[in-house]
Write a protein that holds these residues in place. Structure first.
Motif, PDB file in Angstrom:
ATOM      1  N   SER A  50       0.826  -1.207   0.000  1.00 41.56           N
ATOM      2  CA  SER A  50       0.000   0.000   0.000  1.00 41.56           C
ATOM      3  C   SER A  50       0.860   1.257   0.000  1.00 41.56           C
ATOM      4  CB  SER A  50      -0.936  -0.010   1.203  1.00 41.56           C
ATOM      5  OG  SER A  50      -0.233  -0.325   2.387  1.00 41.56           O
ATOM      6  N   ASP A  51       1.988   1.237   0.682  1.00 43.43           N
ATOM      7  CA  ASP A  51       2.878   2.405   0.690  1.00 43.43           C
ATOM      8  C   ASP A  51       3.549   2.594  -0.667  1.00 43.43           C
ATOM      9  OD1 ASP A  51       2.233   2.877   3.322  1.00 43.43           O
ATOM     10  OD2 ASP A  51       3.974   1.799   4.114  1.00 43.43           O
ATOM     11  N   LEU A  52       3.940   1.507  -1.296  1.00 45.81           N
ATOM     12  CA  LEU A  52       4.544   1.602  -2.632  1.00 45.81           C
ATOM     13  C   LEU A  52       3.543   2.184  -3.623  1.00 45.81           C
ATOM     14  CD1 LEU A  52       6.416  -1.822  -2.782  1.00 45.81           C
ATOM     15  CD2 LEU A  52       7.495   0.442  -2.701  1.00 45.81           C
ATOM     16  N   ALA A  53       2.310   1.707  -3.582  1.00 46.99           N
ATOM     17  CA  ALA A  53       1.291   2.224  -4.496  1.00 46.99           C
ATOM     18  C   ALA A  53       1.069   3.717  -4.274  1.00 46.99           C
ATOM     19  CB  ALA A  53      -0.014   1.453  -4.306  1.00 46.99           C
ATOM     20  N   GLU A  54       1.103   4.156  -3.025  1.00 44.30           N
ATOM     21  CA  GLU A  54       0.913   5.566  -2.730  1.00 44.30           C
ATOM     22  C   GLU A  54       2.076   6.400  -3.280  1.00 44.30           C
ATOM     23  OE1 GLU A  54       0.208   8.511   1.135  1.00 44.30           O
ATOM     24  OE2 GLU A  54       0.078   6.328   1.356  1.00 44.30           O
ATOM     25  N   LEU A  55       3.302   5.895  -3.140  1.00 44.32           N
ATOM     26  CA  LEU A  55       4.461   6.613  -3.682  1.00 44.32           C
ATOM     27  C   LEU A  55       4.375   6.733  -5.199  1.00 44.32           C
ATOM     28  CD1 LEU A  55       7.449   5.158  -1.617  1.00 44.32           C
ATOM     29  CD2 LEU A  55       6.461   7.447  -1.450  1.00 44.32           C
ATOM     30  N   VAL A  56       3.942   5.654  -5.847  1.00 41.96           N
ATOM     31  CA  VAL A  56       3.811   5.687  -7.311  1.00 41.96           C
ATOM     32  C   VAL A  56       2.726   6.676  -7.721  1.00 41.96           C
ATOM     33  CG1 VAL A  56       3.094   4.334  -9.322  1.00 41.96           C
ATOM     34  CG2 VAL A  56       4.733   3.368  -7.698  1.00 41.96           C
ATOM     35  N   ARG A  57       1.590   6.642  -7.029  1.00 43.72           N
ATOM     36  CA  ARG A  57       0.507   7.578  -7.354  1.00 43.72           C
ATOM     37  C   ARG A  57       0.952   9.030  -7.191  1.00 43.72           C
ATOM     38  NH1 ARG A  57      -2.740   3.850  -4.581  1.00 43.72           N
ATOM     39  NH2 ARG A  57      -2.632   5.096  -2.668  1.00 43.72           N
ATOM     40  N   GLY A  58       1.771   9.291  -6.189  1.00 41.59           N
ATOM     41  CA  GLY A  58       2.265  10.642  -5.961  1.00 41.59           C
ATOM     42  C   GLY A  58       3.476  11.010  -6.804  1.00 41.59           C
ATOM     43  N   GLU A  59       3.874  10.070  -7.682  1.00 42.06           N
ATOM     44  CA  GLU A  59       5.030  10.260  -8.564  1.00 42.06           C
ATOM     45  C   GLU A  59       6.304  10.583  -7.783  1.00 42.06           C
ATOM     46  OE1 GLU A  59       4.251  12.168 -12.438  1.00 42.06           O
ATOM     47  OE2 GLU A  59       2.242  12.609 -11.661  1.00 42.06           O
ATOM     48  N   GLU A  60       6.385  10.034  -6.566  1.00 45.56           N
ATOM     49  CA  GLU A  60       7.608  10.166  -5.772  1.00 45.56           C
ATOM     50  C   GLU A  60       8.623   9.094  -6.142  1.00 45.56           C
ATOM     51  OE1 GLU A  60       6.975  10.980  -1.510  1.00 45.56           O
ATOM     52  OE2 GLU A  60       4.829  10.938  -2.001  1.00 45.56           O
ATOM     53  N   VAL A  61       8.152   8.041  -6.784  1.00 45.23           N
ATOM     54  CA  VAL A  61       9.013   6.964  -7.240  1.00 45.23           C
ATOM     55  C   VAL A  61       8.367   6.365  -8.486  1.00 45.23           C
ATOM     56  CG1 VAL A  61       7.869   5.202  -5.821  1.00 45.23           C
ATOM     57  CG2 VAL A  61      10.248   4.885  -6.483  1.00 45.23           C
TER      58      VAL A  61
END
Length: 468
Positions: free
Chosen positions: A10-21
């Motif tokens: 869930s944290d990885l998906a959030e980072l991807v959605r925020g274009e942080e990674v």
């Protein structure tokens, strides 16, 4: 700084959605982790690196164009070798199927892909999924990252190890006799066995052949993760495709709200079976946590438990094999599996108890007893197995194996009755960790997940772990 491979799905998906990674960065980080630790545990049997990186690049390009990301966008997952992944072999852990490449994804794998998840590798399993230790002639043995001398469990042992060691945040396995929950206990991860009918079944090898009746009734696909919230996230994107499965039921994922306090039955000694002190301690700890957060916890006995395990065994024995089409086991399996089965078959036969005229009729009677019990106390807290992870090779010893069916009664009862169950780890006790299971009424995975999350919140994180 937390590494990407250490993070929750869930944290990885959030980072991807925020274009942080980027999705590529996530996949590359997990591929490096596989390269670093998999040679020591042999959990990932085939790495789907090229396809995974291409998928990640396509997802990143879509994000740059402003396409809304899926809820699992960029999240890597491993998939057990008895689940179809397009372009990859569905081996069931046996040599004759090493080239049985699937033409298309299993329904729930296709749905997870559509939500953005990326298959990163295939994972090991015992031959036919019929052993509680992960080893086979095709891929070799999978080692427990907590202790190489102890089993990683089976049959979804490869996924449990891959998740525990940080090679993926999600693993896709299945459970016909505790095959998600037992490896979760051995490896210190969480797992969800959904209700019968939640996640569509599909035939092996992409041919969509009908599976034997026992596996239609008793086996279900489910996720493994390091966090209960990731089980919930994956589960929400595994239940939407019927796949031609006659058992499939499009039931809402959230049931009616229950008035507090929700009652929990603690089955501390299933059927009076001896319970290892470490396992008993884990059940007591989980019961204390649930009581502290507002559940009404009371000790209880599971009705007709011994007979439930016997009926389970009779159904699996009579309707779990394709006798007319399947060659003898010794022509397909490793010497170790043949030895295991020679030892276990008479124990298995005895565990079936008195023959029944109609196993489904007895199943219905037992289900009514459990439904009446669970109307008052909707949740059940119990051991997964009454023993901890065993020493490698113990399951080849007839004396040690004799009591194994009794140790798994609570797990196989949930399979017989089609009930959901969540495995949640408790704590390390000088070796492989322990875990408990929380069983709920059919289609009430939400209740099980909520209680498991409450237990998890009170326990320091156990994984990811570097192989020892």
């Amino acid at each position: 700084m937390t590494e990407l491979w250490e993070m929750a799905a869930s944290d990885l998906a959030e980072l991807v959605r925020g274009e942080e990674v980027s999705c590529r960065e996530v996949i590359e980080a997990h591929l490096r982790r596989i390269e670093a630790v998999n040679p020591r545990v042999n959990a990932v049997t085939v790495t789907l690196a090229e396809d995974a990186l291409e998928t990640a690049d396509a997802a990143d390009a879509a994000l740059r164009r402003g396409v809304p990301p899926g809820p699992l966008c960029g999240v890597p997952m491993t998939v057990k070798e008895n689940i179809d992944v397009a372009g990859s072999a569905t081996t069931l852990g046996i040599v004759p199927l090493r080239d049985a490449v699937a033409a298309e994804d299993a329904p729930h794998i296709a749905e997870l892909r559509a939500a953005g998840a990326i298959p990163l590798g295939r994972t090991n399993m015992p031959e036919f999924g019929m052993r509680w230790h992960t080893d086979n002639a095709l891929r070799g043995a999978t080692r427990n990252p907590w202790s190489a001398g102890h089993t990683a469990g089976g049959s979804s042992g490869g996924d449990a190890v891959a998740v525990a060691a940080g090679m993926a945040p999600l693993g896709m396995g299945n459970d016909g006799a505790g095959s998600l929950r037992w490896p979760a206990q051995c490896c210190g991860v969480a797992a969800l066995k959904p209700s019968l009918g939640r996640v569509a079944q599909a035939g092996a090898g992409g041919a969509r052949r009908p599976t034997p009746f026992a596996f239609q009734l008793l086996g279900v696909h489910g996720p493994i993760a390091r966090h209960v919230r990731d089980l919930r996230l994956a589960f929400r994107h595994m239940c939407g495709q019927p796949g031609g499965d006659p058992w499939y039921a499009p039931v809402p994922l959230e049931g009616p709200r229950m008035a507090a306090p929700i009652r929990v039955s603690v089955v501390a000694r299933p059927g009076g079976a001896p319970v290892h002190p470490d396992v008993a301690g884990a059940v007591r700890a989980a019961a204390g946590i649930l009581s502290d957060v507002g559940y009404l916890v009371e000790e209880s006995e599971a009705p007709a438990l011994e007979r439930a395990a016997e009926i389970y065994t009779q159904i699996m024995s009579r309707f779990g094999r394709v006798h007319d089409e399947q060659p003898p086991v010794h022509e397909l399996a490793s010497e170790a599996f043949v030895r295991f089965w020679a030892v276990y078959e008479p124990i298995w036969t005895e565990a079936a108890g008195a023959p029944t005229f109609d196993p489904m009729m007895e199943r219905a009677t037992i289900a009514r007893h459990w439904a009446e019990w669970m109307r008052r106390t909707p949740l059940i807290l119990a051991p997964i197995c009454t023993r901890p992870a065993f020493a490698v090779g113990a399951d080849l010893d007839p004396a040690w194996l004799a009591d194994w069916p009794a140790s798994m009664r609570m797990s196989v009862a949930a399979n017989l009755l089609g009930l959901p169950a969540v495995a949640v780890p408790i704590a390390e006790r000088g070796g492989p960790p322990q875990a408990v299971q929380i069983i709920g009424p059919r289609f009430r995975e939400d209740l099980c997940l909520a209680a498991a999350a409450a237990v998890e919140a009170a326990i320091p994180p156990l994984t990811p772990v570097d192989p020892r």
